[in-house]
Each structure stands twice: as C-alpha cells, then as structure tokens.
Scaffold this active site. Structure first.
Site, PDB file in Angstrom:
ATOM      1  N   ASP A  10       0.881  -1.176   0.000  1.00 25.92           N
ATOM      2  CA  ASP A  10       0.000   0.000   0.000  1.00 25.92           C
ATOM      3  C   ASP A  10       0.915   1.222   0.000  1.00 25.92           C
ATOM      4  O   ASP A  10       2.133   1.096  -0.210  1.00 25.92           O
ATOM      5  CB  ASP A  10      -0.990  -0.028   1.180  1.00 25.92           C
ATOM      6  CG  ASP A  10      -0.309   0.185   2.526  1.00 25.92           C
ATOM      7  OD1 ASP A  10       0.953   0.190   2.585  1.00 25.92           O
ATOM      8  OD2 ASP A  10      -1.019   0.352   3.536  1.00 25.92           O
ATOM      9  N   HIS A  11       0.351   2.394   0.279  1.00 31.58           N
ATOM     10  CA  HIS A  11       1.167   3.611   0.232  1.00 31.58           C
ATOM     11  C   HIS A  11       2.333   3.553   1.216  1.00 31.58           C
ATOM     12  O   HIS A  11       3.429   4.031   0.924  1.00 31.58           O
ATOM     13  CB  HIS A  11       0.297   4.843   0.499  1.00 31.58           C
ATOM     14  CG  HIS A  11      -0.482   4.756   1.772  1.00 31.58           C
ATOM     15  ND1 HIS A  11      -1.632   4.002   1.882  1.00 31.58           N
ATOM     16  CD2 HIS A  11      -0.276   5.294   2.992  1.00 31.58           C
ATOM     17  CE1 HIS A  11      -2.096   4.095   3.098  1.00 31.58           C
ATOM     18  NE2 HIS A  11      -1.286   4.868   3.807  1.00 31.58           N
ATOM     19  N   CYS A  68       3.231  -3.310   4.103  1.00 29.91           N
ATOM     20  CA  CYS A  68       2.450  -2.133   4.505  1.00 29.91           C
ATOM     21  C   CYS A  68       3.129  -1.600   5.765  1.00 29.91           C
ATOM     22  O   CYS A  68       4.205  -2.094   6.137  1.00 29.91           O
ATOM     23  CB  CYS A  68       0.980  -2.476   4.730  1.00 29.91           C
ATOM     24  SG  CYS A  68       0.651  -3.581   6.116  1.00 29.91           S
ATOM     25  N   THR A  70       2.667  -1.651   9.189  1.00 34.00           N
ATOM     26  CA  THR A  70       2.984  -2.607  10.260  1.00 34.00           C
ATOM     27  C   THR A  70       3.130  -4.040   9.757  1.00 34.00           C
ATOM     28  O   THR A  70       3.598  -4.911  10.492  1.00 34.00           O
ATOM     29  CB  THR A  70       1.838  -2.642  11.299  1.00 34.00           C
ATOM     30  OG1 THR A  70       0.635  -3.039  10.605  1.00 34.00           O
ATOM     31  CG2 THR A  70       1.633  -1.295  11.964  1.00 34.00           C
ATOM     32  N   GLY A  73      -2.059  -5.542   8.569  1.00 33.71           N
ATOM     33  CA  GLY A  73      -3.236  -5.546   7.693  1.00 33.71           C
ATOM     34  C   GLY A  73      -3.052  -6.503   6.524  1.00 33.71           C
ATOM     35  O   GLY A  73      -3.952  -7.289   6.193  1.00 33.71           O
ATOM     36  N   HIS A 101       9.750 -23.581  10.116  1.00 31.04           N
ATOM     37  CA  HIS A 101       8.704 -24.178  10.947  1.00 31.04           C
ATOM     38  C   HIS A 101       7.303 -24.020  10.368  1.00 31.04           C
ATOM     39  O   HIS A 101       6.442 -24.863  10.625  1.00 31.04           O
ATOM     40  CB  HIS A 101       8.719 -23.552  12.345  1.00 31.04           C
ATOM     41  CG  HIS A 101       9.923 -23.942  13.147  1.00 31.04           C
ATOM     42  ND1 HIS A 101      10.033 -23.686  14.486  1.00 31.04           N
ATOM     43  CD2 HIS A 101      11.070 -24.576  12.789  1.00 31.04           C
ATOM     44  CE1 HIS A 101      11.197 -24.144  14.937  1.00 31.04           C
ATOM     45  NE2 HIS A 101      11.849 -24.681  13.921  1.00 31.04           N
ATOM     46  N   ARG A 112       7.334   0.364   8.062  1.00 30.16           N
ATOM     47  CA  ARG A 112       7.636   1.472   8.982  1.00 30.16           C
ATOM     48  C   ARG A 112       8.541   1.037  10.132  1.00 30.16           C
ATOM     49  O   ARG A 112       8.915   1.852  10.977  1.00 30.16           O
ATOM     50  CB  ARG A 112       6.336   2.066   9.538  1.00 30.16           C
ATOM     51  CG  ARG A 112       5.564   2.836   8.471  1.00 30.16           C
ATOM     52  CD  ARG A 112       4.308   3.498   9.004  1.00 30.16           C
ATOM     53  NE  ARG A 112       3.702   4.328   7.970  1.00 30.16           N
ATOM     54  CZ  ARG A 112       2.402   4.480   7.787  1.00 30.16           C
ATOM     55  NH1 ARG A 112       1.539   3.861   8.580  1.00 30.16           N
ATOM     56  NH2 ARG A 112       1.942   5.249   6.828  1.00 30.16           N
ATOM     57  N   ARG A 135       7.967 -32.863  12.082  1.00 27.56           N
ATOM     58  CA  ARG A 135       6.866 -32.497  12.986  1.00 27.56           C
ATOM     59  C   ARG A 135       6.176 -31.208  12.554  1.00 27.56           C
ATOM     60  O   ARG A 135       4.990 -31.006  12.815  1.00 27.56           O
ATOM     61  CB  ARG A 135       7.381 -32.370  14.423  1.00 27.56           C
ATOM     62  CG  ARG A 135       8.335 -31.215  14.673  1.00 27.56           C
ATOM     63  CD  ARG A 135       8.949 -31.287  16.058  1.00 27.56           C
ATOM     64  NE  ARG A 135       9.688 -30.095  16.423  1.00 27.56           N
ATOM     65  CZ  ARG A 135      10.915 -29.806  15.988  1.00 27.56           C
ATOM     66  NH1 ARG A 135      11.536 -30.617  15.152  1.00 27.56           N
ATOM     67  NH2 ARG A 135      11.520 -28.702  16.377  1.00 27.56           N
ATOM     68  N   HIS A 136       6.917 -30.348  11.863  1.00 23.58           N
ATOM     69  CA  HIS A 136       6.324 -29.085  11.408  1.00 23.58           C
ATOM     70  C   HIS A 136       5.324 -29.330  10.270  1.00 23.58           C
ATOM     71  O   HIS A 136       4.344 -28.598  10.147  1.00 23.58           O
ATOM     72  CB  HIS A 136       7.414 -28.116  10.970  1.00 23.58           C
ATOM     73  CG  HIS A 136       8.417 -27.848  12.047  1.00 23.58           C
ATOM     74  ND1 HIS A 136       8.071 -27.275  13.245  1.00 23.58           N
ATOM     75  CD2 HIS A 136       9.744 -28.113  12.119  1.00 23.58           C
ATOM     76  CE1 HIS A 136       9.145 -27.187  14.015  1.00 23.58           C
ATOM     77  NE2 HIS A 136      10.166 -27.690  13.356  1.00 23.58           N
ATOM     78  N   ARG A 139       1.986 -30.072  11.745  1.00 23.77           N
ATOM     79  CA  ARG A 139       1.335 -28.868  12.274  1.00 23.77           C
ATOM     80  C   ARG A 139       0.805 -27.974  11.161  1.00 23.77           C
ATOM     81  O   ARG A 139      -0.312 -27.441  11.254  1.00 23.77           O
ATOM     82  CB  ARG A 139       2.341 -28.104  13.154  1.00 23.77           C
ATOM     83  CG  ARG A 139       2.667 -28.903  14.407  1.00 23.77           C
ATOM     84  CD  ARG A 139       3.934 -28.492  15.091  1.00 23.77           C
ATOM     85  NE  ARG A 139       4.259 -29.433  16.154  1.00 23.77           N
ATOM     86  CZ  ARG A 139       5.415 -29.464  16.806  1.00 23.77           C
ATOM     87  NH1 ARG A 139       6.365 -28.609  16.507  1.00 23.77           N
ATOM     88  NH2 ARG A 139       5.615 -30.355  17.738  1.00 23.77           N
TER      89      ARG A 139
HETATM   90  C1  RB5 Z   1      -1.573   2.784   6.544  1.00 22.77           C
HETATM   91  O1  RB5 Z   1      -1.471   4.007   7.202  1.00 22.77           O
HETATM   92  C2  RB5 Z   1      -1.380   1.636   7.527  1.00 22.77           C
HETATM   93  O2  RB5 Z   1      -2.506   1.551   8.360  1.00 22.77           O
HETATM   94  C3  RB5 Z   1      -1.160   0.344   6.766  1.00 22.77           C
HETATM   95  O3  RB5 Z   1      -0.041   0.467   5.964  1.00 22.77           O
HETATM   96  C4  RB5 Z   1      -0.918  -0.877   7.607  1.00 22.77           C
HETATM   97  O4  RB5 Z   1       0.024  -0.669   8.606  1.00 22.77           O
HETATM   98  C5  RB5 Z   1      -2.123  -1.569   8.086  1.00 22.77           C
HETATM   99  O5  RB5 Z   1      -2.076  -2.634   8.706  1.00 22.77           O
END
Ligand code: RB5
Length: 146
Positions: A10-11, A68, A70, A73, A101, A112, A135-136, A139
């Site tokens: 994404d952006h 993205c 974090t 998402g 695993h 980020r 074993r993995h 699972r």
């Molecule tokens: C976008 O601002 C941010 O929410 C997205 O990139 C991501 O981290 C969502 O999980």
C-alpha cells in the site's frame, strides 16, 4: 523459466516495494507487481493483498511478498485465503523460522519498522531458507480446515 513471485504494497510500503521488485529481478526471479503503480496516500492495503494471496492460494505462484506500515493488515487479508501462510517478519531470524517451521509462502514486511537494508536481508533469508518438514509438516497440515 524463472519463478514468478507476486508483490504488492500500500502507500506505506510503496518505496520498499520498489526495492523488493528490483532485488527480486536482480536475483533472477520474475516479480509480478500487482501495484500500486504510483504513490496514492489514500489507497487501501486489502486491494493489493488480495491479488497476491489469490495467486498463491490458487497455485498461480508459489510465493508472494507484501508490505504495509505494520505488516499486520496485509497479513490479516492474506491469511484468509486457503493454503496461504503469510508471516510478518521484522528480522532475518523471524523470516528463517517462518520458513523452517511454518512453511510461510507469503512474506510480509512492516515497512515502517525495518530499514530498506533490513528489508533486503529479511527477503534474502526468506528466499533461501527451506521448510524443515517432519513435525512441522504435521502442524502446517492442521492449519487449513477445508
Ligand atoms: C496505513 O497508514 C497503515 O494503516 C497500513 O499500511 C498498515 O500498517 C495496516 O495494517
């Protein structure tokens, strides 16, 4: 024929995606960039997670890479697709364990929280590490319920 690896962002992951695509090309893979083609601060991560996850889920591609802010998402969306095991990796060690695993077939980078250099190291480790099986495998086989 070189392996196709689907890539999306994404952006927040847009700049890192460019590096990922370039690096995959340099390594001899055939990255399939599902976008975005230009930076759009208002775009939504599911629009790019879905085509990557669908390609892996249907077996069109064996592997995919998403990024993205974090990583969360993208992972939420990708992991709703059958046979997709998307791992958020913020270090080479996590990427290695996700392969050994969990047989992670989609790598998700939190743009980020990793530098471009770290992102490349994580990508390399994920690409070069195999699944340990044993074993993995038992699972991993229990993850999908259909
Ligand atoms: C976008 O601002 C941010 O929410 C997205 O990139 C991501 O981290 C969502 O999980």
């Amino acid at each position: 024929m070189s392996e196709q690896i689907y890539v999306g962002a994404d952006h927040a992951g847009f700049q890192l995606k460019r590096k990922l695509v370039d690096e995959l090309q340099r390594l001899g893979y055939e990255p399939v960039d599902v976008g975005p083609k230009a930076l759009d601060p208002a775009d939504d991560f599911p629009d790019y997670a879905k085509p990557v996850a669908e390609a892996v889920s249907l077996g069109v591609a064996r592997r995919g890479v998403l990024t993205c802010g974090t990583g969360l998402g993208m992972a939420y969306v990708a992991n709703r697709f059958a046979r997709v095991r998307a791992a958020v990796a913020w270090s080479p060690e996590i990427a290695e364990l996700a392969r050994k695993h969990n047989d992670a077939n989609v790598l998700v980078l939190p743009s980020r929280f990793v530098s471009e250099e770290e992102g490349m190291e994580i990508l390399h480790r994920w690409l070069e590490t195999g699944f340990e099986g044993g074993r993995h495998a038992r699972r991993v086989a229990k993850i999908d319920h259909d």
